[in-house]
Design a protein around this motif. Structure first.
Motif, PDB file in Angstrom:
ATOM      1  N   ARG A  35       0.759  61.051 -11.485  1.00 32.48           N
ATOM      2  CA  ARG A  35       0.714  60.096 -10.369  1.00 32.48           C
ATOM      3  C   ARG A  35      -0.624  60.168  -9.637  1.00 32.48           C
ATOM      4  O   ARG A  35      -1.203  59.141  -9.279  1.00 32.48           O
ATOM      5  N   SER A  36      -1.142  61.381  -9.440  1.00 28.89           N
ATOM      6  CA  SER A  36      -2.419  61.542  -8.736  1.00 28.89           C
ATOM      7  C   SER A  36      -3.563  60.905  -9.518  1.00 28.89           C
ATOM      8  O   SER A  36      -4.428  60.247  -8.939  1.00 28.89           O
ATOM      9  N   PHE A  37      -3.578  61.107 -10.832  1.00 28.86           N
ATOM     10  CA  PHE A  37      -4.640  60.507 -11.650  1.00 28.86           C
ATOM     11  C   PHE A  37      -4.487  58.992 -11.738  1.00 28.86           C
ATOM     12  O   PHE A  37      -5.488  58.264 -11.767  1.00 28.86           O
ATOM     13  N   ASP A  38      -3.253  58.494 -11.777  1.00 29.01           N
ATOM     14  CA  ASP A  38      -3.028  57.058 -11.888  1.00 29.01           C
ATOM     15  C   ASP A  38      -3.351  56.311 -10.600  1.00 29.01           C
ATOM     16  O   ASP A  38      -3.819  55.179 -10.638  1.00 29.01           O
TER      17      ASP A  38
ATOM     18  N   LEU B 198     -11.013  57.878  -8.669  1.00 26.76           N
ATOM     19  CA  LEU B 198     -12.068  58.803  -8.267  1.00 26.76           C
ATOM     20  C   LEU B 198     -11.632  60.264  -8.295  1.00 26.76           C
ATOM     21  O   LEU B 198     -12.458  61.159  -8.157  1.00 26.76           O
ATOM     22  N   VAL B 199     -10.344  60.512  -8.471  1.00 27.52           N
ATOM     23  CA  VAL B 199      -9.852  61.886  -8.542  1.00 27.52           C
ATOM     24  C   VAL B 199     -10.290  62.496  -9.866  1.00 27.52           C
ATOM     25  O   VAL B 199      -9.988  61.973 -10.930  1.00 27.52           O
ATOM     26  N   THR B 200     -11.034  63.599  -9.792  1.00 25.12           N
ATOM     27  CA  THR B 200     -11.480  64.274 -11.010  1.00 25.12           C
ATOM     28  C   THR B 200     -10.673  65.534 -11.282  1.00 25.12           C
ATOM     29  O   THR B 200     -10.556  65.948 -12.425  1.00 25.12           O
ATOM     30  N   ASP B 201     -10.138  66.141 -10.241  1.00 23.10           N
ATOM     31  CA  ASP B 201      -9.359  67.367 -10.374  1.00 23.10           C
ATOM     32  C   ASP B 201      -8.073  67.219  -9.569  1.00 23.10           C
ATOM     33  O   ASP B 201      -8.064  66.571  -8.526  1.00 23.10           O
ATOM     34  N   VAL B 202      -7.036  67.884 -10.066  1.00 20.42           N
ATOM     35  CA  VAL B 202      -5.758  67.894  -9.359  1.00 20.42           C
ATOM     36  C   VAL B 202      -5.333  69.341  -9.187  1.00 20.42           C
ATOM     37  O   VAL B 202      -5.442  70.145 -10.112  1.00 20.42           O
ATOM     38  N   SER B 203      -4.871  69.665  -7.988  1.00 18.95           N
ATOM     39  CA  SER B 203      -4.339  70.989  -7.698  1.00 18.95           C
ATOM     40  C   SER B 203      -2.962  70.811  -7.063  1.00 18.95           C
ATOM     41  O   SER B 203      -2.847  70.220  -5.989  1.00 18.95           O
ATOM     42  N   ILE B 204      -1.946  71.301  -7.766  1.00 13.30           N
ATOM     43  CA  ILE B 204      -0.573  71.104  -7.321  1.00 13.30           C
ATOM     44  C   ILE B 204       0.101  72.459  -7.156  1.00 13.30           C
ATOM     45  O   ILE B 204       0.068  73.282  -8.069  1.00 13.30           O
ATOM     46  N   PHE B 205       0.679  72.690  -5.990  1.00 12.46           N
ATOM     47  CA  PHE B 205       1.459  73.896  -5.727  1.00 12.46           C
ATOM     48  C   PHE B 205       2.926  73.496  -5.623  1.00 12.46           C
ATOM     49  O   PHE B 205       3.274  72.609  -4.855  1.00 12.46           O
TER      50      PHE B 205
END
Length: 146
Positions: free
Chosen positions: A71-74, A78-85
């Motif tokens: 969902r974050s990338f879609d 402009l999001v190149t990295d995702v960090s999910i906790f």
């Protein structure tokens, strides 16, 4: 005299703009603007379901992390990295169980949360799972032998 001064000012402006604009265009072609990419950070909280064991809970946490990463990338190009906790709540105790940190190229190549996730080993004990945290049996009276 004022007419000559006015023409000199106009000539200076033409020369200034005549040299500044081509220099600006050349700089834009040689060194394009920096792309403003960033990291999306998502904090997820899930509750333990009744009679759910730790392995099933981890599978739900992985599925939630996978969905959040996709969902974050879609949502934002402009999001190149995702960090999910992903944190879990169990009987009032809250602990992080996994962190999914992945770049867009890595995710595109292999969208598997188990590949990119870091699991927190102490989460099992912090959430009262495991052999050390069984519910105590009711006390019995063994006074028959006395």
């Amino acid at each position: 005299m004022p007419l000559i001064a006015k023409r000199i000012r106009i000539a200076q402006a033409v020369v200034l703009l005549g040299t500044a604009v081509p220099i600006w265009l050349t700089m834009g072609a040689i060194a394009p603007e920096i792309v403003r990419a960033y990291t999306a950070r998502v904090d997820l909280f899930i509750d333990r379901l009744p009679e759910e064991n730790y392995e099933t809970l981890l599978q739900r946490a992985e599925a939630a992390a996978r969905a959040a990463a996709q969902r974050s990338f879609d949502q934002d190009i402009l999001v190149t990295d995702v960090s999910i906790f992903v944190s879990v709540q169990n009987n009032g105790a809250i602990a992080p169980v996994l962190e999914l940190a992945v770049t867009r190229p890595q995710w595109r190549q292999r969208p598997d949360p188990r590949r990119w996730a870091k699991y927190f080993k102490t989460a099992r004990s912090l959430l009262y799972f495991g052999d050390n945290f069984t519910t105590p049996a009711p006390a019995t009276n063994n006074q028959a032998g006395k």
